[in-house]
Design an enzyme around this catalytic site. Structure first.
Site, short mmCIF file in Angstrom:
data_model
loop_
_atom_site.label_atom_id
_atom_site.label_comp_id
_atom_site.label_asym_id
_atom_site.label_seq_id
_atom_site.Cartn_x
_atom_site.Cartn_y
_atom_site.Cartn_z
N GLU A 291 0.81 -1.23 0.00
CA GLU A 291 0.00 0.00 0.00
C GLU A 291 0.84 1.27 0.00
O GLU A 291 0.55 2.24 0.69
CB GLU A 291 -0.94 0.02 1.22
CG GLU A 291 -1.73 -1.26 1.44
CD GLU A 291 -2.50 -1.72 0.20
OE1 GLU A 291 -2.78 -0.89 -0.67
OE2 GLU A 291 -2.82 -2.91 0.12
N GLY A 292 1.88 1.28 -0.81
CA GLY A 292 2.79 2.41 -0.85
C GLY A 292 3.97 2.13 0.06
O GLY A 292 3.82 1.99 1.27
#
Length: 453
Positions: A291-292
């Site tokens: 997620e990043g």
């Protein structure tokens, strides 16, 4: 999906796009009936293909033909593995094909795969929300997912700590240091050895602080939901937004370190598959990327969250920390811990102003080379806050004659705060000194000077 009969995924990443989502090439062509024909390839899709449920529903980022380039032209579509008829029953296969399973360092119980959409020109999706507003819609899921990833990392750390603690109480090896010259002294559990105690207390402090931080974020989200005052809602949401990079980035960085320490407590056995520690270490590692990546979380904190709403969230956060400081200062035994936290908080404010100003100057590249160290020291201060907060509550309970069975627990909370403020925060202060020098070495070094080839 709500009942768990079907499952879902998130289809963002592509082979050439990666974290640069704006470069995606998956396309959507509008059909006469209002649906869209989807064509493209996605990779690293967790649980993207399996036979555990009847259907898998994929939210897919794609660009409608003729839409602007970059993130401004991305839309979000609902693409099921099997189409859904008007009566809710399953229809034909929707041309979503698994083209490969990725072989991972950890989380091997979760099939992560590559998917091809519309390889035969027969993949149908429905628009979610508005055209070209896909990133805004996806970030509703993304922010929740970032908090979930922080929780995932924390859970690995917590399990590793409890395993290590139990092992250290049972593993008999070596004499007590004070009896090392006594040839008749018996071997003792390794929890009696100073270095093992240091490792366990470090793990304990981080696990307790991470737990409180993640629960606090959940509390803030609840307050956003139930508050009837718009100003309060905005304050709580601002705190959530500010803390998300720390809940995801800082927590998973520290969780991996805790899991590594958990292997170390076991010694050679920790590195074997006979015990669970090595799996927790491997499984935890993906959380720093999910997620990043944590570098992206750090850039988000420095580049977006610090200046959000003219700096009000960061001021609100500091206000909440000062409330805890006032609470802790009521107890003589906590005065040193509170003083150290206050000193670190004041220094962090100086560092934030320094980096914030540099990020708005021609030295912006230099500023962002220190984004991750800034997230790290911000997390340390927040972690110290959580531990001092816990210690203040513990001290109050102890003053009010806590039940005998709870005394060790409360004393343990105070020791966690003592360890972190006295052994970790001094290192944090040194890291903040390094940030203030803002060395340009990482930016000025030529690519050739890195070596290699």
């Amino acid at each position: 999906m709500f009942t768990g009969k079907w499952t879902g995924t998130m289809l963002l990443t592509e082979p050439e796009a990666g974290s640069d989502v704006g470069r995606l090439t998956t396309s959507a062509k509008k059909n006469p009936d209002g649906t869209y024909s989807i064509t493209g390839n996605k990779i690293f899709i967790s649980s993207g293909e399996h036979d555990l449920t009847e259907n898998i529903v994929h939210p897919v980022l794609a660009r409608i033909e003729g839409a602007p380039e970059g993130t401004k032209g991305i839309s979000l579509f609902l693409v099921p593995k099997y189409r859904v008829k008007d009566d809710g029953s399953l229809g034909e296969f929707n041309d979503v094909v698994c083209t490969g399973i990725e072989h991972k360092m950890g989380i091997n119980g979760n099939a992560t795969c590559s998917l091809t959409l519309g390889g035969k020109g027969n993949c149908i999706g429905e628009l979610l929300g508005e055209e070209n507003k896909g990133m805004r819609a996806m970030f509703l899921m993304m922010n929740e997912a970032r908090l979930l990833v922080g929780m995932q990392g924390f859970c690995c750390a917590s399990a590793s700590y409890l395993n290590a603690l139990n092992y250290a109480r049972e593993r008999i090896q070596g004499k007590n240091l004070l009896q090392s010259l006594n040839p008749d002294a018996p071997a003792v559990p390794i929890i009696q050895h100073p270095d093992v105690r240091r490792m366990l207390l470090s793990m304990k402090a981080y696990v307790e602080g991470m737990r409180s931080l993640l629960y606090y974020a959940g509390y803030l989200i609840d307050q956003v939901t139930i508050s009837t005052d718009d100003a309060d809602k905005a304050k709580f949401q601002g705190l959530v937004d500010l803390l998300i990079p720390i809940c995801k980035g800082y927590v998973t960085d520290r969780a991996f370190e805790v899991a590594s320490t958990g292997v170390q407590v076991y010694g050679g056995y920790g590195y074997t598959q006979e015990y669970p520690q090595e799996q927790l270490l491997r499984d935890c590692r993906i959380t720093l990327i999910y997620e990043g990546t944590n570098g992206i979380q750090a850039m988000d904190l420095l580049g977006r969250k610090l200046g959000m709403n003219k700096g009000k969230p960061i001021m609100d956060l500091m206000g909440e920390i000062h409330k805890t400081l006032a609470q802790a200062k009521k107890f003589e035994r906590l005065s040193d811990y509170a003083a150290r936290l206050e000193k670190a908080l004041n220094r962090l404010a100086e560092v934030a102003m320094h980096l914030g100003a540099m990020a708005m100057s021609p030295n912006v590249m230099n500023a962002f080379s220190f984004a991750h160290p800034f997230m790290e020291v911000s997390g340390d201060v927040v972690m110290a806050w959580m531990l001092v907060w816990r210690a203040a509550i513990a001290a109050e309970r102890l003053e009010k004659d806590a039940a005998k069975k709870d005394v060790d627990f409360y004393e343990g909370l105070i020791k966690s705060a003592q360890y972190f403020t006295q052994a970790v925060l001094p290192v944090t202060m040194g890291k903040m000194d390094a940030i203030m020098t803002t060395s340009d070495a990482a930016i000025e070094i030529s690519e050739a000077a890195f070596g290699g080839k």
